[in-house]
Design a protein around this motif. Sequence first.
Motif, short mmCIF file in Angstrom:
data_model
loop_
_atom_site.label_atom_id
_atom_site.label_comp_id
_atom_site.label_asym_id
_atom_site.label_seq_id
_atom_site.Cartn_x
_atom_site.Cartn_y
_atom_site.Cartn_z
N LEU A 211 0.86 -1.19 0.00
CA LEU A 211 0.00 0.00 0.00
C LEU A 211 0.89 1.23 0.00
O LEU A 211 1.74 1.39 0.89
N VAL A 212 0.71 2.08 -0.99
CA VAL A 212 1.57 3.24 -1.17
C VAL A 212 0.72 4.47 -1.47
O VAL A 212 -0.31 4.36 -2.13
N GLN A 213 1.18 5.60 -1.01
CA GLN A 213 0.50 6.85 -1.32
C GLN A 213 0.90 7.34 -2.71
O GLN A 213 2.00 7.02 -3.19
N PRO A 214 0.03 8.08 -3.36
CA PRO A 214 0.41 8.66 -4.65
C PRO A 214 1.71 9.44 -4.55
O PRO A 214 1.95 10.15 -3.56
N GLY A 215 2.55 9.27 -5.56
CA GLY A 215 3.86 9.91 -5.56
C GLY A 215 4.97 9.05 -5.01
O GLY A 215 6.15 9.37 -5.17
N GLY A 216 4.61 7.98 -4.36
CA GLY A 216 5.61 7.09 -3.79
C GLY A 216 6.22 6.17 -4.83
O GLY A 216 5.90 6.24 -6.03
N SER A 217 7.11 5.30 -4.37
CA SER A 217 7.81 4.37 -5.25
C SER A 217 7.79 2.97 -4.66
O SER A 217 7.68 2.79 -3.44
N LEU A 218 7.89 2.00 -5.53
CA LEU A 218 8.01 0.61 -5.13
C LEU A 218 8.99 -0.08 -6.05
O LEU A 218 9.12 0.29 -7.23
N ARG A 219 9.63 -1.11 -5.53
CA ARG A 219 10.46 -1.96 -6.37
C ARG A 219 9.95 -3.38 -6.22
O ARG A 219 10.05 -3.97 -5.14
N LEU A 220 9.40 -3.90 -7.29
CA LEU A 220 8.91 -5.26 -7.29
C LEU A 220 10.04 -6.19 -7.70
O LEU A 220 10.87 -5.85 -8.55
N SER A 221 10.05 -7.37 -7.11
CA SER A 221 11.05 -8.38 -7.43
C SER A 221 10.37 -9.66 -7.89
O SER A 221 9.27 -9.97 -7.45
N CYS A 222 11.05 -10.37 -8.73
CA CYS A 222 10.58 -11.68 -9.20
C CYS A 222 11.78 -12.62 -9.20
O CYS A 222 12.69 -12.46 -10.03
N VAL A 223 11.78 -13.54 -8.28
CA VAL A 223 12.88 -14.49 -8.18
C VAL A 223 12.50 -15.78 -8.90
O VAL A 223 11.42 -16.35 -8.66
N ALA A 224 13.37 -16.22 -9.75
CA ALA A 224 13.13 -17.43 -10.54
C ALA A 224 13.92 -18.60 -9.97
O ALA A 224 15.14 -18.48 -9.77
N SER A 225 13.23 -19.70 -9.72
CA SER A 225 13.89 -20.94 -9.30
C SER A 225 13.94 -21.86 -10.50
O SER A 225 12.90 -22.27 -11.02
N GLY A 226 15.13 -22.17 -10.93
CA GLY A 226 15.29 -22.96 -12.14
C GLY A 226 16.19 -22.21 -13.10
O GLY A 226 16.80 -21.21 -12.75
N THR A 227 16.22 -22.70 -14.32
CA THR A 227 17.14 -22.12 -15.30
C THR A 227 16.44 -21.13 -16.21
O THR A 227 15.41 -21.46 -16.82
N ILE A 228 16.97 -19.94 -16.27
CA ILE A 228 16.56 -18.97 -17.28
C ILE A 228 17.60 -19.04 -18.39
O ILE A 228 18.77 -18.80 -18.15
N TYR A 229 17.15 -19.36 -19.58
CA TYR A 229 18.06 -19.52 -20.69
C TYR A 229 18.31 -18.18 -21.38
O TYR A 229 17.49 -17.27 -21.32
N ALA A 230 19.45 -18.10 -22.01
CA ALA A 230 19.82 -16.84 -22.67
C ALA A 230 18.79 -16.40 -23.71
O ALA A 230 18.60 -15.21 -23.95
N SER A 231 18.11 -17.35 -24.30
CA SER A 231 17.13 -17.02 -25.34
C SER A 231 15.76 -16.64 -24.77
O SER A 231 14.86 -16.27 -25.51
N ASP A 232 15.59 -16.73 -23.46
CA ASP A 232 14.30 -16.40 -22.84
C ASP A 232 14.09 -14.90 -22.76
O ASP A 232 15.04 -14.11 -22.74
#
Length: 128
Positions: free
Chosen positions: A11-32
Amino acid sequence: QLQLVESGGGLVQPGGSLRLSCVASGTIYASDHMGWFGQAPGKEREFVAALTWRNNKKIYTDSAQGRFIISRDAAANTLYLQINNLKPEDTAVYYCAVDRHSRPVVTPSRSPGEYDEWGQGTQVNVTS
């Protein structure tokens, strides 16, 4: 199969900032490719930003230009979405997704249907 776990919403007020993260378990290939999508209440899931894992080429939807920044940490298998100057219309569940390719494709897709695996989403609420 790649498991994607998003975090960083809140929950954030207008004007604020957030940084979302997405952690991947497994292999991310160069072509992905990996992307962020937002789904506002009562609306369809919409493209926000994506990048190519190999060379970090980034694309954004027009409305995301300037306030949203997609990035990655390849060593940590993590995708990020920095959102600045948040507005009430940014309220949505934000999902990360991976688009698998068997060979390199220059530009990421903007279509949710092209993405193969999805995280569970992280909720962002912007309200005063």
